[in-house]
Design a protein around this motif. Structure first.
Motif, PDB file in Angstrom:
ATOM      1  N   GLU A 184       0.818  -1.215   0.000  1.00 46.58           N
ATOM      2  CA  GLU A 184       0.000   0.000   0.000  1.00 46.58           C
ATOM      3  C   GLU A 184       0.853   1.266   0.000  1.00 46.58           C
ATOM      4  N   ASP A 185       2.130   1.157   0.405  1.00 47.90           N
ATOM      5  CA  ASP A 185       3.025   2.315   0.404  1.00 47.90           C
ATOM      6  C   ASP A 185       3.420   2.737  -1.014  1.00 47.90           C
ATOM      7  N   LEU A 186       3.049   1.930  -2.014  1.00 50.15           N
ATOM      8  CA  LEU A 186       3.382   2.282  -3.394  1.00 50.15           C
ATOM      9  C   LEU A 186       2.487   3.392  -3.943  1.00 50.15           C
ATOM     10  N   GLN A 187       1.457   3.764  -3.223  1.00 51.30           N
ATOM     11  CA  GLN A 187       0.567   4.810  -3.710  1.00 51.30           C
ATOM     12  C   GLN A 187       1.342   6.097  -3.971  1.00 51.30           C
TER      13      GLN A 187
ATOM     14  N   TYR B   8      -2.907  -0.315  -6.102  1.00 47.70           N
ATOM     15  CA  TYR B   8      -2.212   0.456  -5.074  1.00 47.70           C
ATOM     16  C   TYR B   8      -2.062   1.936  -5.395  1.00 47.70           C
ATOM     17  N   GLY B   9      -2.481   2.362  -6.584  1.00 51.16           N
ATOM     18  CA  GLY B   9      -2.324   3.767  -6.944  1.00 51.16           C
ATOM     19  C   GLY B   9      -0.888   4.142  -7.267  1.00 51.16           C
ATOM     20  N   ALA B  10      -0.072   3.163  -7.645  1.00 53.09           N
ATOM     21  CA  ALA B  10       1.324   3.449  -8.008  1.00 53.09           C
ATOM     22  C   ALA B  10       1.381   4.135  -9.366  1.00 53.09           C
ATOM     23  N   ILE B  11       2.465   4.843  -9.603  1.00 55.70           N
ATOM     24  CA  ILE B  11       2.714   5.469 -10.903  1.00 55.70           C
ATOM     25  C   ILE B  11       3.623   4.525 -11.678  1.00 55.70           C
ATOM     26  N   GLU B  12       3.036   3.792 -12.611  1.00 59.87           N
ATOM     27  CA  GLU B  12       3.810   2.789 -13.341  1.00 59.87           C
ATOM     28  C   GLU B  12       4.626   3.424 -14.466  1.00 59.87           C
ATOM     29  N   LYS B  13       5.848   2.957 -14.593  1.00 57.12           N
ATOM     30  CA  LYS B  13       6.692   3.309 -15.731  1.00 57.12           C
ATOM     31  C   LYS B  13       7.020   2.013 -16.469  1.00 57.12           C
ATOM     32  N   VAL B  14       6.487   1.883 -17.676  1.00 59.33           N
ATOM     33  CA  VAL B  14       6.703   0.656 -18.443  1.00 59.33           C
ATOM     34  C   VAL B  14       7.979   0.808 -19.261  1.00 59.33           C
ATOM     35  N   MET B  15       8.947  -0.028 -18.955  1.00 58.63           N
ATOM     36  CA  MET B  15      10.252   0.025 -19.596  1.00 58.63           C
ATOM     37  C   MET B  15      10.340  -1.067 -20.674  1.00 58.63           C
ATOM     38  N   PRO B  16      11.276  -0.932 -21.625  1.00 61.92           N
ATOM     39  CA  PRO B  16      11.352  -1.911 -22.716  1.00 61.92           C
ATOM     40  C   PRO B  16      11.647  -3.336 -22.267  1.00 61.92           C
TER      41      PRO B  16
ATOM     42  N   ASP C  45      11.125   4.200  -7.712  1.00 62.80           N
ATOM     43  CA  ASP C  45      11.225   3.835  -6.299  1.00 62.80           C
ATOM     44  C   ASP C  45      11.275   2.320  -6.109  1.00 62.80           C
ATOM     45  N   ALA C  46      10.719   1.588  -7.080  1.00 65.46           N
ATOM     46  CA  ALA C  46      10.687   0.131  -6.982  1.00 65.46           C
ATOM     47  C   ALA C  46      10.573  -0.456  -8.381  1.00 65.46           C
ATOM     48  N   ALA C  47      10.889  -1.730  -8.489  1.00 65.75           N
ATOM     49  CA  ALA C  47      10.669  -2.477  -9.736  1.00 65.75           C
ATOM     50  C   ALA C  47       9.949  -3.764  -9.361  1.00 65.75           C
ATOM     51  N   VAL C  48       8.998  -4.168 -10.195  1.00 64.12           N
ATOM     52  CA  VAL C  48       8.227  -5.375  -9.912  1.00 64.12           C
ATOM     53  C   VAL C  48       8.424  -6.385 -11.040  1.00 64.12           C
ATOM     54  N   HIS C  49       8.902  -7.577 -10.646  1.00 62.66           N
ATOM     55  CA  HIS C  49       9.139  -8.673 -11.591  1.00 62.66           C
ATOM     56  C   HIS C  49       8.838  -9.985 -10.878  1.00 62.66           C
ATOM     57  N   ASP C  50       8.996 -11.099 -11.577  1.00 57.72           N
ATOM     58  CA  ASP C  50       8.746 -12.418 -10.982  1.00 57.72           C
ATOM     59  C   ASP C  50       9.632 -12.645  -9.767  1.00 57.72           C
ATOM     60  N   ASP C  51       9.026 -13.082  -8.666  1.00 52.43           N
ATOM     61  CA  ASP C  51       9.828 -13.363  -7.473  1.00 52.43           C
ATOM     62  C   ASP C  51      10.808 -14.505  -7.710  1.00 52.43           C
ATOM     63  N   THR C  52      10.442 -15.460  -8.572  1.00 51.28           N
ATOM     64  CA  THR C  52      11.324 -16.585  -8.869  1.00 51.28           C
ATOM     65  C   THR C  52      12.650 -16.092  -9.438  1.00 51.28           C
ATOM     66  N   LEU C  53      12.594 -15.035 -10.234  1.00 53.28           N
ATOM     67  CA  LEU C  53      13.797 -14.468 -10.834  1.00 53.28           C
ATOM     68  C   LEU C  53      14.477 -13.477  -9.897  1.00 53.28           C
ATOM     69  N   MET C  54      13.688 -12.652  -9.213  1.00 54.20           N
ATOM     70  CA  MET C  54      14.270 -11.618  -8.353  1.00 54.20           C
ATOM     71  C   MET C  54      15.005 -12.213  -7.149  1.00 54.20           C
ATOM     72  N   LYS C  55      14.484 -13.295  -6.604  1.00 55.79           N
ATOM     73  CA  LYS C  55      15.168 -13.912  -5.461  1.00 55.79           C
ATOM     74  C   LYS C  55      16.552 -14.413  -5.864  1.00 55.79           C
ATOM     75  N   ALA C  56      16.672 -14.901  -7.090  1.00 61.36           N
ATOM     76  CA  ALA C  56      17.985 -15.333  -7.580  1.00 61.36           C
ATOM     77  C   ALA C  56      18.878 -14.134  -7.864  1.00 61.36           C
TER      78      ALA C  56
ATOM     79  N   SER D 147      18.273  -4.677  -2.181  1.00 62.33           N
ATOM     80  CA  SER D 147      17.653  -5.958  -1.852  1.00 62.33           C
ATOM     81  C   SER D 147      16.428  -5.846  -0.951  1.00 62.33           C
ATOM     82  N   ALA D 148      15.956  -4.606  -0.686  1.00 64.29           N
ATOM     83  CA  ALA D 148      14.683  -4.479   0.036  1.00 64.29           C
ATOM     84  C   ALA D 148      13.582  -5.029  -0.864  1.00 64.29           C
ATOM     85  N   GLN D 149      12.584  -5.643  -0.260  1.00 63.87           N
ATOM     86  CA  GLN D 149      11.569  -6.300  -1.088  1.00 63.87           C
ATOM     87  C   GLN D 149      10.216  -6.335  -0.406  1.00 63.87           C
ATOM     88  N   LEU D 150       9.187  -6.446  -1.232  1.00 65.64           N
ATOM     89  CA  LEU D 150       7.834  -6.695  -0.756  1.00 65.64           C
ATOM     90  C   LEU D 150       7.481  -8.133  -1.122  1.00 65.64           C
TER      91      LEU D 150
END
Length: 262
Positions: free
Chosen positions: A131-134, A154-162, A177-188, A199-202
């Motif tokens: 919810e802090d992504l608002q 969440y009311g985030a401001i999305e930036k769609v990158m290539p 402020d953050a990037a959102v991707h598959d956790d399976t990939l981000m954890k690695a 390495s902060a994460q939600l």
């Protein structure tokens, strides 16, 4: 008259065999296998920066075509695209919710991959919960299943990158402020030492499974697809994820640390 009946019977048998021909047989005759994906990355052309695509299903599409010694023709999933091309994909890789039922004319074969959306940030971030992504800038990459969901929920401001490398680079340089991707990939990815400060994460949300959809009408197609999918075991995915992470991390490194000499 008997000759005419024999001819009609033979013609009917031939047409029946033709109608029952499986998609794999059809693909082998043409040399191309039409594969549907939720997102098809742009075709690489000379002069472009090479970017590893968001959709890891491309790895499976390439592997499936290689197993069957065919060339993969990738199509975006969706009735509109299929109608435009005049041909629906012969096989489809797509993400579904774990409890979502398949269409009646389709069999879904597990691929062994599942993921939820995970946000990663600088370690000094003030973002502690989704919810802090608002009102905060969040990077996602083109073709991501998370595009649109972060603004809606969440009311985030999305930036769609290539591509993922562009999204992750934007977090490192402070554009997002953050990037959102598959956790399976981000954890690695976060196991790499150069990502310690980021390495902060939600926790993951909206988990989906990646499945291979095959039309249910031909037992030979189903058997061939299941045999191919049996190769996608833990070792296969361990190598595929490691390669994806190393490639993306290297692409980020090149853009952030190596000056453009052109």
């Amino acid at each position: 008259m008997r000759g005419l009946h024999s001819f009609i019977f033979a013609l009917a048998a031939l047409l029946s065999c033709s109608l029952q021909a499986g998609v794999v047989d059809d693909a082998r005759r043409s040399g191309q296998l039409r594969i549907g994906l939720d997102h098809v990355p742009p075709t690489y052309k000379g002069g472009m920066k090479f970017r590893t695509p968001e959709n890891i299903a491309t790895v499976l599409a390439d592997d499936l075509a290689a197993q069957w010694k065919l060339k993969a023709e990738l199509q975006t999933n969706g009735a509109e695209r299929a109608a435009l091309k005049g041909m629906r994909p012969e096989l489809v890789f797509t993400r579904t919710a774990p409890a979502q039922a398949a269409a009646s004319d389709v069999v879904e074969i597990p691929t062994g991959y599942s993921a939820g959306g995970m946000a990663i940030m600088r370690t000094d971030t003030t973002i502690r919960k989704w919810e802090d992504l608002q009102g905060r800038s969040v990077c996602v990459s083109a073709g991501s299943p998370y595009v649109g969901t972060l603004t809606a929920r969440y009311g985030a401001i999305e930036k769609v990158m290539p591509a993922p490398a562009d999204s992750l680079l934007a977090v490192r340089t402070g554009q997002c402020d953050a990037a959102v991707h598959d956790d399976t990939l981000m954890k690695a990815l976060l196991k790499l030492p150069e990502w310690k400060k980021f390495s902060a994460q939600l926790p993951p949300t909206s988990r989906q499974v990646l499945v291979l959809q095959v039309r249910s009408g031909d037992p030979a197609d189903l058997a061939a697809a299941r045999q191919a999918a049996a190769r996608w075991n833990d070792a296969f995915w361990g190598n595929a994820i490691k390669k994806w992470v190393n490639n993306v991390a290297f692409e980020v490194y090149l853009d952030q640390n190596v000056p453009d000499c052109h």
